[in-house]
Scaffold this active site. Structure first.
Site, PDB file in Angstrom:
ATOM      1  N   TYR A  81     -17.779 -14.130  47.211  1.00 23.92           N
ATOM      2  CA  TYR A  81     -17.933 -12.751  47.696  1.00 23.92           C
ATOM      3  C   TYR A  81     -18.508 -12.744  49.111  1.00 23.92           C
ATOM      4  O   TYR A  81     -17.990 -12.073  50.011  1.00 23.92           O
ATOM      5  CB  TYR A  81     -18.840 -11.981  46.737  1.00 23.92           C
ATOM      6  CG  TYR A  81     -18.963 -10.513  47.037  1.00 23.92           C
ATOM      7  CD1 TYR A  81     -17.920  -9.637  46.756  1.00 23.92           C
ATOM      8  CD2 TYR A  81     -20.128  -9.997  47.605  1.00 23.92           C
ATOM      9  CE1 TYR A  81     -18.029  -8.280  47.033  1.00 23.92           C
ATOM     10  CE2 TYR A  81     -20.254  -8.644  47.875  1.00 23.92           C
ATOM     11  CZ  TYR A  81     -19.198  -7.791  47.586  1.00 23.92           C
ATOM     12  OH  TYR A  81     -19.311  -6.440  47.859  1.00 23.92           O
ATOM     13  N   LYS A  88     -16.679 -11.484  52.600  1.00 23.25           N
ATOM     14  CA  LYS A  88     -17.197 -10.386  53.422  1.00 23.25           C
ATOM     15  C   LYS A  88     -17.560 -10.884  54.826  1.00 23.25           C
ATOM     16  O   LYS A  88     -17.458 -10.133  55.803  1.00 23.25           O
ATOM     17  CB  LYS A  88     -18.392  -9.717  52.741  1.00 23.25           C
ATOM     18  CG  LYS A  88     -18.033  -9.003  51.427  1.00 23.25           C
ATOM     19  CD  LYS A  88     -17.065  -7.837  51.628  1.00 23.25           C
ATOM     20  CE  LYS A  88     -16.874  -7.022  50.355  1.00 23.25           C
ATOM     21  NZ  LYS A  88     -15.903  -5.921  50.503  1.00 23.25           N
ATOM     22  N   SER A 107     -20.360  -5.914  53.332  1.00 20.26           N
ATOM     23  CA  SER A 107     -21.508  -5.998  52.438  1.00 20.26           C
ATOM     24  C   SER A 107     -22.629  -6.761  53.126  1.00 20.26           C
ATOM     25  O   SER A 107     -22.376  -7.677  53.913  1.00 20.26           O
ATOM     26  CB  SER A 107     -21.108  -6.739  51.155  1.00 20.26           C
ATOM     27  OG  SER A 107     -22.255  -7.044  50.395  1.00 20.26           O
TER      28      SER A 107
HETATM   29  N1  LIG Z   1     -21.244  -1.166  44.889  1.00 19.79           N
HETATM   30  C1  LIG Z   1     -21.978  -1.827  45.772  1.00 19.79           C
HETATM   31  O1  LIG Z   1     -23.226  -1.913  45.658  1.00 19.79           O
HETATM   32  C2  LIG Z   1     -21.342  -2.471  46.959  1.00 19.79           C
HETATM   33  C3  LIG Z   1     -22.186  -3.150  47.871  1.00 19.79           C
HETATM   34  C4  LIG Z   1     -21.617  -3.721  49.001  1.00 19.79           C
HETATM   35  C5  LIG Z   1     -20.264  -3.617  49.213  1.00 19.79           C
HETATM   36  N2  LIG Z   1     -19.460  -2.981  48.311  1.00 19.79           N
HETATM   37  C6  LIG Z   1     -18.020  -2.919  48.600  1.00 19.79           C
HETATM   38  O2  LIG Z   1     -17.570  -1.586  48.503  1.00 19.79           O
HETATM   39  C7  LIG Z   1     -16.190  -1.570  48.104  1.00 19.79           C
HETATM   40  C8  LIG Z   1     -16.013  -0.670  46.882  1.00 19.79           C
HETATM   41  O3  LIG Z   1     -16.811  -1.212  45.847  1.00 19.79           O
HETATM   42  P1  LIG Z   1     -17.168  -0.421  44.512  1.00 19.79           P
HETATM   43  O4  LIG Z   1     -18.573  -0.777  44.197  1.00 19.79           O
HETATM   44  O5  LIG Z   1     -16.777   1.004  44.612  1.00 19.79           O
HETATM   45  O6  LIG Z   1     -16.244  -1.215  43.480  1.00 19.79           O
HETATM   46  P2  LIG Z   1     -15.353  -0.742  42.227  1.00 19.79           P
HETATM   47  O7  LIG Z   1     -15.982   0.408  41.554  1.00 19.79           O
HETATM   48  O8  LIG Z   1     -15.084  -1.973  41.451  1.00 19.79           O
HETATM   49  O9  LIG Z   1     -14.001  -0.238  42.935  1.00 19.79           O
HETATM   50  C9  LIG Z   1     -13.148  -1.154  43.524  1.00 19.79           C
HETATM   51  C10 LIG Z   1     -11.893  -0.440  43.929  1.00 19.79           C
HETATM   52  O10 LIG Z   1     -10.991  -1.404  44.498  1.00 19.79           O
HETATM   53  C11 LIG Z   1      -9.727  -1.320  43.829  1.00 19.79           C
HETATM   54  N3  LIG Z   1      -9.108  -2.639  43.821  1.00 19.79           N
HETATM   55  C12 LIG Z   1      -9.590  -3.785  43.308  1.00 19.79           C
HETATM   56  N4  LIG Z   1      -8.701  -4.775  43.466  1.00 19.79           N
HETATM   57  C13 LIG Z   1      -7.635  -4.243  44.129  1.00 19.79           C
HETATM   58  C14 LIG Z   1      -6.403  -4.751  44.592  1.00 19.79           C
HETATM   59  N5  LIG Z   1      -6.065  -6.048  44.413  1.00 19.79           N
HETATM   60  N6  LIG Z   1      -5.552  -3.922  45.226  1.00 19.79           N
HETATM   61  C15 LIG Z   1      -5.878  -2.617  45.408  1.00 19.79           C
HETATM   62  N7  LIG Z   1      -7.032  -2.071  44.993  1.00 19.79           N
HETATM   63  C16 LIG Z   1      -7.901  -2.876  44.360  1.00 19.79           C
HETATM   64  C17 LIG Z   1     -10.075  -0.795  42.429  1.00 19.79           C
HETATM   65  O11 LIG Z   1      -8.982  -0.101  41.861  1.00 19.79           O
HETATM   66  P3  LIG Z   1      -7.928  -0.744  40.830  1.00 19.79           P
HETATM   67  O12 LIG Z   1      -8.700  -1.631  39.915  1.00 19.79           O
HETATM   68  O13 LIG Z   1      -7.328   0.446  40.203  1.00 19.79           O
HETATM   69  O14 LIG Z   1      -6.956  -1.480  41.690  1.00 19.79           O
HETATM   70  C18 LIG Z   1     -11.166   0.205  42.761  1.00 19.79           C
HETATM   71  O15 LIG Z   1     -10.600   1.428  43.184  1.00 19.79           O
HETATM   72  C19 LIG Z   1     -15.817  -3.029  47.838  1.00 19.79           C
HETATM   73  O16 LIG Z   1     -15.173  -3.583  48.976  1.00 19.79           O
HETATM   74  C20 LIG Z   1     -17.171  -3.695  47.639  1.00 19.79           C
HETATM   75  O17 LIG Z   1     -17.125  -5.086  47.926  1.00 19.79           O
HETATM   76  C21 LIG Z   1     -19.963  -2.405  47.188  1.00 19.79           C
END
Ligand SMILES: NC(=O)c1ccc[n+]([C@@H]2O[C@H](COP(=O)([O-])OP(=O)(O)OC[C@H]3O[C@@H](n4cnc5c(N)ncnc54)[C@H](OP(=O)(O)O)[C@@H]3O)[C@@H](O)[C@H]2O)c1
Length: 241
Positions: free
Chosen positions: A154, A158, A141
């Site tokens: 967070y 990261k 991130s």
């Molecule tokens: N959205 C953004 O703007 C953004 C920006 C920068 C970085 N990111 C990064 O991108 C990645 C995906 O983010 P997202 O926005 O798609 O988030 P999200 O919609 O909350 O999805 C998170 C995913 O991680 C899984 N997860 C969470 N805790 C877990 C655990 N302990 N074991 C296994 N799986 C787990 C969740 O599934 P379950 O709950 O079913 O386990 C879900 O599939 C993350 O690493 C996030 O930090 C996102």
């Protein structure tokens, strides 16, 4: 198709960015092992992947749990035959200023965002070394670099992931294993409902890093397919002096 004949493991594939990345890998010709803690959405994703004539394996578990990760990775390797690509995407966001954030929240964020990719990489690497081929994509991130109030856990997690990416890349320099990190951008997902772009906008960068040629970048950080210098090479820092 950029990933024809390849196999991939995508963590956090039950929604958001991981869902889009797993589906995109399948569209590009890969068989995909998809993992998260919640089974039901993974079963729906399997239907979409198999409709593309690709194989899919559902592996339910917690990336922060050693036994779960061992089972997830070994089952993925057994069922798909090998693991060419690992996308460490599962992530967790907890917001709170340092003097208010609970220790539990700090620990959970570090557990999912830093320990998770460490455990998955640790178990996947022997497979990649034995086949002398691997691509690891760590979903980092911009928050690791551009710090903001409330994001201590967070951002720290990261930043740890960035350092893990670079260290792993250095350690596997003798192999055709390319480890890189990426920021997906500010995307609208369950984690970030305020996101300004769709989750699918992470796909081109993830596919690019999954399909890197053997002389591709190692230990680098990408955002919207462009390399960003987030880990400066600082030769003036000499550990031995
Ligand atoms: N959205 C953004 O703007 C953004 C920006 C920068 C970085 N990111 C990064 O991108 C990645 C995906 O983010 P997202 O926005 O798609 O988030 P999200 O919609 O909350 O999805 C998170 C995913 O991680 C899984 N997860 C969470 N805790 C877990 C655990 N302990 N074991 C296994 N799986 C787990 C969740 O599934 P379950 O709950 O079913 O386990 C879900 O599939 C993350 O690493 C996030 O930090 C996102």
């Amino acid at each position: 198709m950029k990933l024809k004949g390849k196999t991939a493991l995508v963590t956090g594939a039950s929604r958001g960015i991981g869902w889009e990345v797993a589906l995109a890998f399948a569209r590009e010709g890969a068989d995909v092992a998809i993992s998260a803690r919640t089974e039901e959405p993974l079963l729906r994703l399997v239907e979409q992947i198999t409709a593309l004539q690709r194989r899919a394996t559902v592996l339910v578990g917690d990336v922060g749990d050693e036994a779960d990760v061992l089972r997830i990775v070994t089952t993925a390797a057994e069922e798909l035959g090998r693991i060419d690509i690992l996308c460490n995407n599962a992530g967790l966001l907890k917001i709170g200023n340092v003097d208010r954030l609970s220790v539990t929240d700090w620990d959970q964020v570090m557990r999912v965002n830093a320990r998770g990719p460490f455990l998955c990489s640790q178990v996947v690497l022997p497979y990649m070394k034995s086949q002398n081929y691997g691509r690891i994509i760590n979903m980092s991130s911009g928050a690791a670099i551009r710090c903001a109030a409330g994001y201590a856990a967070y951002s720290a997690s990261k930043a740890a992931l960035n350092a893990l990416s670079l260290t792993t890349a250095i350690e596997v320099a003798d192999y055709e294993i390319l480890v890189n990190a990426m920021s997906p951008g500010y995307l609208k997902t369950a984690m970030n409902p305020e996101g300004t772009r769709p989750a699918a906008d992470a796909v081109p960068t993830a596919v690019m890093l999954a399909a890197l040629p053997s002389d591709g970048p190692r230990g680098r950080f990408f955002r919207f397919e462009e390399e960003m210098i987030v880990i400066p090479e600082s030769p003036q820092i000499d550990w031995t002096n």
